[in-house]
Design a protein around this motif. Sequence first.
Motif, PDB file in Angstrom:
ATOM      1  N   MET A   1      58.760  20.226 -34.083  1.00 39.77           N
ATOM      2  CA  MET A   1      59.012  18.865 -33.622  1.00 39.77           C
ATOM      3  C   MET A   1      58.516  18.665 -32.198  1.00 39.77           C
ATOM      4  N   LEU A   2      58.744  19.660 -31.335  1.00 37.78           N
ATOM      5  CA  LEU A   2      58.287  19.552 -29.952  1.00 37.78           C
ATOM      6  C   LEU A   2      56.759  19.565 -29.883  1.00 37.78           C
ATOM      7  N   ASN A   3      56.114  20.394 -30.708  1.00 36.38           N
ATOM      8  CA  ASN A   3      54.648  20.402 -30.731  1.00 36.38           C
ATOM      9  C   ASN A   3      54.107  19.036 -31.121  1.00 36.38           C
ATOM     10  N   ALA A   4      54.685  18.451 -32.174  1.00 37.68           N
ATOM     11  CA  ALA A   4      54.230  17.131 -32.622  1.00 37.68           C
ATOM     12  C   ALA A   4      54.503  16.065 -31.565  1.00 37.68           C
ATOM     13  N   ALA A   5      55.666  16.141 -30.913  1.00 40.02           N
ATOM     14  CA  ALA A   5      56.006  15.145 -29.889  1.00 40.02           C
ATOM     15  C   ALA A   5      55.069  15.241 -28.694  1.00 40.02           C
ATOM     16  N   GLU A   6      54.745  16.460 -28.284  1.00 42.66           N
ATOM     17  CA  GLU A   6      53.820  16.623 -27.157  1.00 42.66           C
ATOM     18  C   GLU A   6      52.430  16.109 -27.505  1.00 42.66           C
ATOM     19  N   GLN A   7      51.976  16.346 -28.734  1.00 35.66           N
ATOM     20  CA  GLN A   7      50.678  15.821 -29.149  1.00 35.66           C
ATOM     21  C   GLN A   7      50.687  14.295 -29.193  1.00 35.66           C
ATOM     22  N   SER A   8      51.770  13.719 -29.682  1.00 40.84           N
ATOM     23  CA  SER A   8      51.881  12.255 -29.722  1.00 40.84           C
ATOM     24  C   SER A   8      51.859  11.666 -28.317  1.00 40.84           C
ATOM     25  N   LEU A   9      52.579  12.316 -27.394  1.00 37.00           N
ATOM     26  CA  LEU A   9      52.598  11.818 -26.020  1.00 37.00           C
ATOM     27  C   LEU A   9      51.214  11.908 -25.387  1.00 37.00           C
ATOM     28  N   ALA A  10      50.504  13.020 -25.662  1.00 39.69           N
ATOM     29  CA  ALA A  10      49.154  13.154 -25.127  1.00 39.69           C
ATOM     30  C   ALA A  10      48.237  12.071 -25.676  1.00 39.69           C
ATOM     31  N   ALA A  11      48.374  11.754 -26.982  1.00 40.60           N
ATOM     32  CA  ALA A  11      47.547  10.704 -27.576  1.00 40.60           C
ATOM     33  C   ALA A  11      47.870   9.340 -26.975  1.00 40.60           C
ATOM     34  N   ILE A  12      49.141   9.073 -26.734  1.00 35.78           N
ATOM     35  CA  ILE A  12      49.531   7.777 -26.157  1.00 35.78           C
ATOM     36  C   ILE A  12      48.979   7.627 -24.745  1.00 35.78           C
ATOM     37  N   THR A  13      49.115   8.679 -23.932  1.00 39.89           N
ATOM     38  CA  THR A  13      48.593   8.589 -22.560  1.00 39.89           C
ATOM     39  C   THR A  13      47.078   8.462 -22.543  1.00 39.89           C
ATOM     40  N   GLN A  14      46.394   9.101 -23.503  1.00 36.79           N
ATOM     41  CA  GLN A  14      44.939   8.963 -23.575  1.00 36.79           C
ATOM     42  C   GLN A  14      44.555   7.528 -23.948  1.00 36.79           C
ATOM     43  N   GLU A  15      45.272   6.925 -24.886  1.00 34.99           N
ATOM     44  CA  GLU A  15      44.990   5.542 -25.261  1.00 34.99           C
ATOM     45  C   GLU A  15      45.355   4.583 -24.138  1.00 34.99           C
ATOM     46  N   MET A  16      46.364   4.929 -23.347  1.00 31.46           N
ATOM     47  CA  MET A  16      46.676   4.114 -22.171  1.00 31.46           C
ATOM     48  C   MET A  16      45.505   4.117 -21.200  1.00 31.46           C
ATOM     49  N   GLN A  17      44.910   5.288 -21.021  1.00 30.76           N
ATOM     50  CA  GLN A  17      43.787   5.402 -20.100  1.00 30.76           C
ATOM     51  C   GLN A  17      42.555   4.672 -20.644  1.00 30.76           C
ATOM     52  N   ALA A  18      42.327   4.784 -21.967  1.00 30.61           N
ATOM     53  CA  ALA A  18      41.141   4.158 -22.552  1.00 30.61           C
ATOM     54  C   ALA A  18      41.338   2.672 -22.822  1.00 30.61           C
ATOM     55  N   SER A  19      42.589   2.200 -22.810  1.00 27.95           N
ATOM     56  CA  SER A  19      42.910   0.795 -23.106  1.00 27.95           C
ATOM     57  C   SER A  19      42.348   0.375 -24.456  1.00 27.95           C
ATOM     58  N   SER A  20      42.429   1.303 -25.432  1.00 25.94           N
ATOM     59  CA  SER A  20      41.893   1.021 -26.755  1.00 25.94           C
ATOM     60  C   SER A  20      42.877   0.271 -27.647  1.00 25.94           C
ATOM     61  N   ARG A  21      44.137   0.229 -27.261  1.00 23.68           N
ATOM     62  CA  ARG A  21      45.145  -0.478 -28.048  1.00 23.68           C
ATOM     63  C   ARG A  21      45.995  -1.323 -27.121  1.00 23.68           C
ATOM     64  N   SER A  22      46.709  -2.255 -27.730  1.00 23.47           N
ATOM     65  CA  SER A  22      47.529  -3.158 -26.917  1.00 23.47           C
ATOM     66  C   SER A  22      48.695  -2.393 -26.299  1.00 23.47           C
ATOM     67  N   ASP A  23      49.116  -2.880 -25.144  1.00 27.16           N
ATOM     68  CA  ASP A  23      50.231  -2.234 -24.448  1.00 27.16           C
ATOM     69  C   ASP A  23      51.510  -2.317 -25.265  1.00 27.16           C
ATOM     70  N   GLN A  24      51.689  -3.394 -26.011  1.00 22.88           N
ATOM     71  CA  GLN A  24      52.911  -3.544 -26.790  1.00 22.88           C
ATOM     72  C   GLN A  24      52.993  -2.490 -27.889  1.00 22.88           C
ATOM     73  N   GLU A  25      51.875  -2.189 -28.558  1.00 21.12           N
ATOM     74  CA  GLU A  25      51.868  -1.155 -29.585  1.00 21.12           C
ATOM     75  C   GLU A  25      52.178   0.213 -28.973  1.00 21.12           C
ATOM     76  N   LEU A  26      51.542   0.496 -27.834  1.00 17.83           N
ATOM     77  CA  LEU A  26      51.793   1.779 -27.183  1.00 17.83           C
ATOM     78  C   LEU A  26      53.244   1.886 -26.728  1.00 17.83           C
ATOM     79  N   LEU A  27      53.788   0.784 -26.226  1.00 22.83           N
ATOM     80  CA  LEU A  27      55.170   0.797 -25.767  1.00 22.83           C
ATOM     81  C   LEU A  27      56.130   1.019 -26.928  1.00 22.83           C
ATOM     82  N   ASP A  28      55.847   0.439 -28.080  1.00 20.04           N
ATOM     83  CA  ASP A  28      56.702   0.648 -29.257  1.00 20.04           C
ATOM     84  C   ASP A  28      56.666   2.107 -29.695  1.00 20.04           C
ATOM     85  N   GLU A  29      55.475   2.722 -29.712  1.00 16.06           N
ATOM     86  CA  GLU A  29      55.371   4.136 -30.082  1.00 16.06           C
ATOM     87  C   GLU A  29      56.100   5.022 -29.082  1.00 16.06           C
ATOM     88  N   LEU A  30      55.961   4.679 -27.812  1.00 23.76           N
ATOM     89  CA  LEU A  30      56.621   5.479 -26.776  1.00 23.76           C
ATOM     90  C   LEU A  30      58.138   5.365 -26.885  1.00 23.76           C
TER      91      LEU A  30
END
Length: 454
Positions: A223-252
């Motif tokens: 579970m921790l491995n999956a959570a860390e990977q998800s967090l890394a993906a979210i921060t990468q998408e935040m940097q790339a601005s490839s998705r809306s902030d609202q979607e990223l905020l819901d996932e976070l």
Amino acid sequence: MLPPDAALRQELHNELHARPTGRIRLPALVLQVAVLNEGISRERELEHLRRLSSQGELHLDQLAGTFLRLRLSGGTLKWERHTEFTSYTLVQSLPQAAPDGNLAGGVIVDPLWLKNIPGRTIAAVELVMLVGEVEPPAKPLQQAQEWFGGQPVVASMLGRNGHSCAVTDFRLRPDGFERIVVVAPPTTSETRAGRIAARLLELEAYRMMALLGWPVAKALREMLNAAEQSLAAITQEMQASSRSDQELLDELKALAAQIEHAMARYGYRFAASAAYQRIVASRLAELREAPISGTQTIGEFLQRRFAPAMATVEYTAGRLNALSQRIERAGALLRTRVDIALEQQSQQLLAKLTRGQELQFQLQRTVEGLSIAAISYYVVGLLYYMAKAAKAGGLSVQPELLTGLAIPGVVGGIWWLTRKIHHRLIAEHSGGNSGASRVAEVTRLTPPNQGPQG
């Protein structure tokens, strides 16, 4: 003689004597069964204790504390209730049996009574305390090894001066007990024998309680491995601005809820394991072990097997806390981005409102100019008819000339009157707050050296 006692003085003082060390006369057999007491009430434990012969008169208030010692025919039984487990410790003389045989047949309580102790067994130790010589160290080791059927053992000389020898194999026997053998000289006092037994039994009980966090740590790994990977993906998408902030905020938010649930559910287990580990380390230090040539000490064996498991628990607890903090920082960063975007939208909306007000002001100026012209037209018309009436009445006037000469004055007077009314409205609304009228806002936008033109 003294001021009144504080409310908890007696309770705090007597805590030193809450679990007194027993006195054991050698040779002896000490059986301890530790059971998890989750969902087990003191009433149920009292009912089970009453099943012992001569203990039918026990009362619940005798179990109000955490310790009770009962005298039985041929020995004693000690009941201790801890936060998560309850231990039953039976002390009796050593029964006659073959060293590598089963001692259960010589126990002074009914084996069914031991089997029906309420709770789930977490530790069960069969401590055999023998009388023998401790010098040289190989001699007590050889005497104790007879009780393990030739199995590999670990052994330690106990005490600064090597007053006794403890030997065990840390293996579960067919009857469910672990076996520890202590060899002590005939001069060993009953209190010292009691302290040796207490330290060894507590060492094993707290070791097992500390290890309860290890399966939890292993189960959380994926579970921790999956959570860390998800967090890394979210921060990468935040940097790339490839998705809306609202979607990223819901996932976070969903990820944060998952981690907080894990912390709420398992945080106590990790904290308890750390506390039990400290007690194990304390009991090992109190044994003051010295090695016996050719064998590992009890402490060395535990550190090689027990320490890595505890390191896993500690690492998982730290990883869980660190992941929670990283999610919190990522959430703060994302909320800042959302706030900045909302502020930009607000500024754009304000600019549109300002532009609309400017257009409205221009329109108002045009309307005011037309209004002055219209009013002036009707006033000049009235003057013209008045002049014609005066000429018809015999006065020597020229209506057209009089009317033409009056036009500048009429227009100027109406413009002045409009300006006066405009300023009066501004003065009435100048002391208002954020709900100021449109007239005050229009005046604010008007250049200081200009006014509405007529």
